[in-house]
Every structure is written in structure tokens, then in C-alpha cells.
Design a protein around this motif. Structure first.
Motif, mmCIF file in Angstrom:
data_model
loop_
_atom_site.group_PDB
_atom_site.id
_atom_site.type_symbol
_atom_site.label_atom_id
_atom_site.label_comp_id
_atom_site.label_asym_id
_atom_site.label_seq_id
_atom_site.Cartn_x
_atom_site.Cartn_y
_atom_site.Cartn_z
ATOM 1 N N SER A 122 8.616 -3.646 -12.472
ATOM 2 C CA SER A 122 8.716 -4.507 -13.210
ATOM 3 C C SER A 122 7.376 -5.312 -13.540
ATOM 4 O O SER A 122 7.186 -5.703 -14.479
ATOM 5 C CB SER A 122 9.894 -5.476 -13.006
ATOM 6 N N LEU A 123 6.890 -5.473 -12.463
ATOM 7 C CA LEU A 123 5.433 -6.242 -12.235
ATOM 8 C C LEU A 123 4.240 -5.645 -12.479
ATOM 9 O O LEU A 123 3.202 -6.117 -13.151
ATOM 10 C CB LEU A 123 5.558 -7.115 -11.026
ATOM 11 N N ALA A 124 4.366 -4.447 -11.886
ATOM 12 C CA ALA A 124 3.060 -3.528 -11.752
ATOM 13 C C ALA A 124 2.998 -2.742 -12.966
ATOM 14 O O ALA A 124 2.058 -1.669 -13.081
ATOM 15 C CB ALA A 124 2.937 -2.948 -10.539
ATOM 16 N N LEU A 125 4.175 -2.363 -13.629
ATOM 17 C CA LEU A 125 4.330 -1.208 -14.509
ATOM 18 C C LEU A 125 4.294 -0.035 -14.181
ATOM 19 O O LEU A 125 4.134 1.025 -15.009
ATOM 20 C CB LEU A 125 3.418 -1.497 -15.787
ATOM 21 N N HIS A 126 4.286 0.439 -12.961
ATOM 22 C CA HIS A 126 4.353 1.681 -12.311
ATOM 23 C C HIS A 126 5.146 1.721 -11.186
ATOM 24 O O HIS A 126 5.470 0.921 -10.558
ATOM 25 C CB HIS A 126 2.946 1.975 -11.765
ATOM 26 N N GLN A 127 5.855 3.213 -10.977
ATOM 27 C CA GLN A 127 6.641 3.244 -9.750
ATOM 28 C C GLN A 127 5.578 3.753 -8.570
ATOM 29 O O GLN A 127 4.598 4.084 -8.811
ATOM 30 C CB GLN A 127 7.454 4.717 -10.154
ATOM 31 N N THR A 171 -13.497 -9.172 -8.991
ATOM 32 C CA THR A 171 -12.993 -8.073 -9.425
ATOM 33 C C THR A 171 -12.532 -8.419 -10.981
ATOM 34 O O THR A 171 -12.478 -9.467 -11.254
ATOM 35 C CB THR A 171 -11.767 -7.442 -8.709
ATOM 36 N N ASP A 172 -12.169 -7.234 -11.647
ATOM 37 C CA ASP A 172 -11.778 -7.385 -13.000
ATOM 38 C C ASP A 172 -10.417 -7.088 -13.191
ATOM 39 O O ASP A 172 -9.743 -6.372 -12.144
ATOM 40 C CB ASP A 172 -12.722 -6.517 -13.959
ATOM 41 N N PHE A 173 -9.688 -7.462 -14.246
ATOM 42 C CA PHE A 173 -8.200 -7.414 -14.432
ATOM 43 C C PHE A 173 -7.829 -5.921 -14.366
ATOM 44 O O PHE A 173 -6.728 -5.682 -14.300
ATOM 45 C CB PHE A 173 -7.779 -8.262 -15.495
ATOM 46 N N ILE A 174 -8.693 -5.147 -15.069
ATOM 47 C CA ILE A 174 -8.354 -3.714 -15.065
ATOM 48 C C ILE A 174 -8.161 -2.933 -13.483
ATOM 49 O O ILE A 174 -7.290 -2.425 -13.183
ATOM 50 C CB ILE A 174 -9.061 -2.775 -15.986
ATOM 51 N N GLU A 175 -9.215 -3.502 -12.848
ATOM 52 C CA GLU A 175 -9.317 -2.633 -11.394
ATOM 53 C C GLU A 175 -7.782 -3.300 -10.748
ATOM 54 O O GLU A 175 -7.258 -2.828 -9.755
ATOM 55 C CB GLU A 175 -10.654 -3.407 -10.740
ATOM 56 N N HIS A 185 1.923 -8.926 -16.319
ATOM 57 C CA HIS A 185 2.557 -9.885 -17.414
ATOM 58 C C HIS A 185 1.819 -11.204 -17.311
ATOM 59 O O HIS A 185 1.325 -11.893 -18.506
ATOM 60 C CB HIS A 185 3.894 -9.944 -17.376
ATOM 61 N N GLU A 186 1.786 -11.698 -16.035
ATOM 62 C CA GLU A 186 1.131 -13.088 -15.738
ATOM 63 C C GLU A 186 -0.402 -12.865 -15.734
ATOM 64 O O GLU A 186 -1.154 -14.051 -15.788
ATOM 65 C CB GLU A 186 1.787 -13.677 -14.487
ATOM 66 N N LYS A 187 -0.659 -11.648 -15.411
ATOM 67 C CA LYS A 187 -2.518 -11.355 -15.459
ATOM 68 C C LYS A 187 -2.971 -12.079 -14.212
ATOM 69 O O LYS A 187 -4.124 -12.743 -14.236
ATOM 70 C CB LYS A 187 -3.126 -11.727 -16.693
ATOM 71 N N THR A 188 -2.405 -12.141 -12.971
ATOM 72 C CA THR A 188 -2.700 -12.682 -11.705
ATOM 73 C C THR A 188 -2.342 -11.874 -10.515
ATOM 74 O O THR A 188 -1.477 -11.110 -10.676
ATOM 75 C CB THR A 188 -2.209 -14.115 -11.927
ATOM 76 N N TRP A 189 -2.848 -12.253 -9.358
ATOM 77 C CA TRP A 189 -2.387 -11.506 -8.398
ATOM 78 C C TRP A 189 -0.720 -12.015 -8.143
ATOM 79 O O TRP A 189 -0.306 -13.172 -8.229
ATOM 80 C CB TRP A 189 -3.217 -11.768 -6.825
ATOM 81 N N SER A 190 -0.088 -11.043 -7.640
ATOM 82 C CA SER A 190 1.495 -11.326 -7.492
ATOM 83 C C SER A 190 1.951 -11.716 -6.037
ATOM 84 O O SER A 190 1.505 -10.960 -5.266
ATOM 85 C CB SER A 190 2.181 -10.145 -8.043
ATOM 86 N N ARG A 191 2.280 -12.935 -6.012
ATOM 87 C CA ARG A 191 2.660 -13.266 -4.574
ATOM 88 C C ARG A 191 3.825 -12.348 -4.021
ATOM 89 O O ARG A 191 3.875 -12.159 -2.958
ATOM 90 C CB ARG A 191 3.052 -14.883 -4.785
ATOM 91 N N PRO A 205 -10.260 -10.984 -4.305
ATOM 92 C CA PRO A 205 -11.110 -11.453 -4.951
ATOM 93 C C PRO A 205 -10.629 -12.274 -6.305
ATOM 94 O O PRO A 205 -9.552 -11.865 -6.944
ATOM 95 C CB PRO A 205 -12.050 -10.279 -5.215
ATOM 96 N N PRO A 206 -11.415 -13.160 -6.749
ATOM 97 C CA PRO A 206 -11.011 -13.810 -8.082
ATOM 98 C C PRO A 206 -11.182 -12.874 -9.115
ATOM 99 O O PRO A 206 -12.151 -11.925 -9.185
ATOM 100 C CB PRO A 206 -12.264 -14.919 -8.071
#
Length: 506
Positions: A122-127, A171-175, A185-191, A205-206
Motif C-alpha cells: 500500500s505504501l511502496a506500490l510493490h510486493q 538522494t532523489d525521490f525516484i531512487e 503517496h506522501e513522498k517521504t521516508w516512511s516511519r 539521506p534528505p
């Protein structure tokens, strides 16, 4: 300051492309480095090798041209996804980087799927699969606890090399999407995802845009590489994202076929297509995506074959070209590192089947090329079954596109018109991206118009397309029959390794 420098770190080599302000490639350089296989299913690289390759590439480019290093407006890097570098408090590398084709985390994948599969998807869009950073980190935590305790910062391939150039971590958001630690969805590191491996997000990294400046060349890096102190370093992105860009695929429905370490078929879309058999990444062009299929061992299959049985690529191609389509019944399945599309099965293994006394080495040469082609046909059919809108032609990218024979085999198998660009290396895409960041190119479309040129167009042969279509069902039947045997074999290998480790501890 009329030049742009893009540097790629691929599965077996680093390539650098020097581009002028008019979009012309001034010079390129490539330096190979080793990939290590310390145990069955393990794949690692030494991060120090990446920086050494960068040093050599830059020095070669500057020596072979009359370009002053201070005339380079910006440098931009790219590299493979899912490949993490673990650093201690002094920014020293803790262990070799686990490459994304590594399969050691099978048990961690099974655990994560069973206990947290829905949350991750649900968060990472991948299994969950062995290619992702999350299960790789869980393996390190469980099997190398002393290293895990010393982990202070985690970065990715291009980001680590860029740190050595600039002293800055980004780093960049695609990486980030390729880590399975990122909330798409939130475009940030997921706690929530980081908690699955008890990783503090502060160690990551930011996240910035691929187009943003991520530092400048330091005095120390300038002395090591020959670059000019203060040269801007643009964040950059992943290798496939920049290959897609370098091929000129910036509009909906455009398709790229990648013949590199891994094989990819990607389609430019306006949204992700979450599916177990697809890898979804944002495009460098805002509001676009390039979901794609993947065959894990593409050019790496041919390299393995060359390194194991001898010969050079040109000689192997010449011999293979004398063998009829279908290799007279000899089939190769390129599952050297398991397979993604359309099986999502890390247990699969490669095989030659149908061998007879009449087969020569030339038959095996062609069978390897055709085996990868059949795997890509599996990929294309998956795209069509999912209903992803696409054009009926594709841009060809990756080092394997240099083989005229292989390109024709792929065109014949897929029944597609293939366009081979003059240069579609991801290092070109990195240079193009830095040009946009510096204002040399006004937009993504302007960069494509300035830099993307066609080398040749390959048309499929209808008779060979029909012939390969007749063979493909047999290719699928062999995979289905062989899969249970691969699972048994993989289970046996893991038990044997575990027993050996227990004996060594005693």
C-alpha cells in the motif's frame, strides 16, 4: 562554461559522457569493475571501485579532449536502484554493497510478505521481492548484527559517490522509491516501513528533486579527479530513469526496451500501475511515470556465457548469425538470478534444454540471445495483458543494442519496429539533466530535441516473427515444468549453506 558531464554506474562498468551546449557528445569513456559472487545467489560490489572508475573516466575525458575542467558547467550522476551502501559514524563503508540482483534475502522476503505484505504494498506500490532494499537490510540485521549496530548512515550508489565528490548527502525521490522504505503517496521516508527493520529514518539521506544541486566539487575531489573546485553537482537519478530520458521517451505511450545487465520494457504513463510483475517509478519529467517489466539477467547472461565459455562478443555474434532462428531446438532460459516478469520468482534458475549431438557452440551462442528475447516477449505480453496503453514501436537502449544480430532477434520476436538512438546511455541522460538544471536547455523537450539523434531503425521480419511465435509455447512449457525443480534445488542449497555455517560456528 559550455560543457556538461554525466556519469553512470552500471552493473559492470562506469561510463562518462561529455556533452556540449548544443547537445553533441564530445567524448565518452568507460571503465569496468568487478561484481563479486561470494556464495550461491549472492551478488556484491565494492563501493571503492565506483569512485576509482569515476576518477579514471574523468581523467581520460579531460586528457582526450581540449576541454578545460572549469568549462564544465555541472556534473550529474546516476546508478542502479535497490543497492544500498552502509556507512559508520566516520562515513566509512561497513560492508560490500548488496547488489539488487542478490537473492540471499529469500527468507526475509517470505517473512515480510506473510506479516506485513499489505502494508508494504500500500505504501511502496510493490510486493516484496529480493530486489528491494528493505529485505536486504533485514538480512543484514539478522545475519550481521555487529555491522548493523555500527550503521549510522545509509545511501545509494550514485549518492555515495556524489558524497565523495561534494561531502554532502542527498538522494532523489525516484531512487527513494526503489528502497521499499519510501511512502509513494506522501513522498517521504516512511516511519512504518523503516520500523519493519528498526531503522531510524534519520539515517537516510534528505530527498530532493533530480534537478536540484546537491553540492559542489571539493578541493580534495578536484585533486583526485581533475575536475574544477566549485563545479556544481546535480542530484541525478536512477540509471533506467535517465536512459528512458536519453532515449527521448518523454510522452505518453512511448516505449523503451533496455538490453543491459537487466532487461526492461518500460512505457511512459500518467500514473503507476501497481502489479506484482511490474516495477513502478516516477519519470524525471514531472507528473509522468514509466512502469516497466524486467528480466533480471539480460546482457549479464551474455557476459556470463562469454566469461565462462570464452570468446569475444563479435566472434560469438558472427557464429550465432549462421544458425537458423530457433537454434535448431536448443532453448535457453536466462534465470541466472531468478526472474521478475512474469513470475516474481527468485528461485528460478537458468537452463539449456533440447541439447543434441548436432549442436555446436554457435547454437549455444544464439540460444542465449534468443533466450533473453523470449524473456522480453514474456514481458511485452504482460504489458498488453494489463492493458497499459503503448505505441507499436520502441526505442532501444542499453549496451546490448550494439549487437546488430541481437537487435534483429528482439525485433523479430516482439514484432516491433525498433529505433536505435545514436547514444541512449544513462550517462547521456545525466548530462542532459544537468543541462536543464543549469539553464543550457530550456526544458525536457528542448533537451530531447538538442541531444537525441537516431542511429538506425530495425524492422521485424514477419516470417521469423511467426517462427518465434511457434517456439514460444515450448519455452513457456519448459519454464513451468522446471520451476518446481528450481524450488527444490534452492531449498537444498540454503539448507546446505546453513548447515555449513553451523558447523563453522561449532
Amino acid at each position: 562554461m559550455d560543457y556538461l558531464l554525466g556519469i553512470d554506474f552500471g552493473g559492470s562498468a562506469s561510463k562518462a559522457t561529455l556533452l556540449d551546449a548544443k547537445g553533441k557528445v564530445v567524448a565518452t569513456s568507460s571503465v569496468e569493475y568487478r561484481t563479486y559472487y561470494p556464495q550461491p545467489g549472492w551478488v556484491e560490489q565494492n563501493p571503492a571501485d565506483w569512485y576509482k572508475a569515476l576518477e579514471l573516466n574523468v581523467k581520460r575525458l579531460l586528457a582526450e579532449t581540449d576541454v578545460s575542467p572549469c568549462a564544465i558547467a555541472a556534473v550529474c550522476l546516476d546508478g542502479p536502484t535497490h543497492t544500498a551502501v552502509l556507512l559508520d559514524a566516520h562515513h566509512r563503508v561497513l560492508r560490500p554493497a548488496i547488489y539488487w540482483t542478490d537473492k540471499r534475502s529469500v527468507e526475509q522476503v517470505e517473512f515480510l510478505k506473510e506479516n506485513h505484505g499489505e502494508l508494504i504494498e500500500s505504501l511502496a506500490l510493490h510486493q516484496v521481492d529480493t530486489i528491494w532494499t528493505l529485505p536486504q537490510l533485514l538480512w543484514v540485521k539478522e545475519n550481521e548484527p555487529k555491522i548493523w549496530e555500527r550503521l549510522t548512515r545509509l545511501v545509494f550508489v550514485k549518492d555515495y559517490v556524489r558524497f565523495l565528490l561534494t561531502g554532502e548527502f542527498y538522494t532523489d525521490f525516484i531512487e527513494a522509491q526503489g528502497s521499499m522504505l519510501f511512502d509513494c503517496h506522501e513522498k517521504t521516508w516512511s516511519r512504518s516501513l523503516c520500523d519493519l527493520v528498526e531503522l531510524d529514518p534519520a539515517k537516510l539521506p534528505p530527498i530532493i528533486s533530480p534537478l536540484e544541486e546537491a553540492g559542489q566539487i571539493t578541493k580534495e575531489a578536484a585533486e583526485q579527479t581533475g575536475l574544477c573546485v566549485g563545479t556544481r553537482v546535480i542530484c541525478g537519478s536512477t540509471d533506467t530513469a535517465l536512459e528512458v530520458f536519453a532515449a527521448g521517451a518523454v510522452n505518453l505511450g512511448q516505449m523503451t526496451i533496455k538490453l543491459a545487465t537487466a532487461g526492461r520494457i518500460c512505457v511512459v504513463t500518467e500514473k503507476p500501475w501497481p502489479n506484482i510483475y511490474l516495477v513502478n517509478y516516477s519519470h524525471v519529467v514531472p507528473n509522468l511515470w514509466y512502469p516497466g517489466t524486467a528480466t533480471k539477467s539480460c546482457a549479464s547472461s551474455y557476459r556470463w556465457y562469454r566469461d565462462t565459455f570464452g570468446g569475444d562478443y563479435n566472434a560469438l555474434d558472427r557464429a550465432a548469425g549462421k544458425v537458423p532462428p530457433g537454434s535448431e531446438g536448443l532453448l535457453f532460459h536466462p534465470y541466472l538470478a531468478g526472474e521478475l516478469t512474469p513470475y516474481a520468482d527468485p528461485h528460478l534458475a537458468a537452463s539449456f534444454t533440447g541439447i543434441t549431438a548436432g549442436h555446436t557452440k554457435a547454437h549455444f551462442n544464439r540460444a542465449v540471445l534468443e533466450g533473453v528475447g523470449f524473456s522480453l516477449l514474456d514481458c511485452l505480453r504482460t504489458i498488453d495483458e494489463l492493458g497499459i496503453p503503448r505505441e507499436n514501436r520502441a526505442q532501444l537502449i542499453g549496451g546490448g543494442a550494439k549487437s546488430k544480430l541481437w537487435v534483429q532477434i528482439i525485433a523479430d520476436m516482439l514484432g516491433l519496429e525498433l529505433t536505435r538512438p545514436e547514444n541512449s546511455d544513462s550517462s547521456l541522460g545525466a548530462a542532459m539533466l544537468s543541462g536543464i538544471a543549469c539553464g543550457i536547455f530550456a526544458s525536457f523537450d528542448d533537451a530531447v530535441r538538442s541531444c537525441c539523434r537516431t542511429h538506425s531503425v530495425i524492422e521485424p521480419d514477419e516470417q521469423r516473427h511467426v517462427r518465434y511465435g511457434e517456439i514460444f509455447p515450448t519455452y513457456k512449457q519448459i519454464q513451468a515444468a522446471f520451476a518446481p525443480i528450481c524450488h527444490q534445488r534452492d531449498s537444498y542449497v540454503r539448507r546446505t549453506l546453513r548447515k555449513k555455517e553451523e558447523q563453522e560456528l561449532q
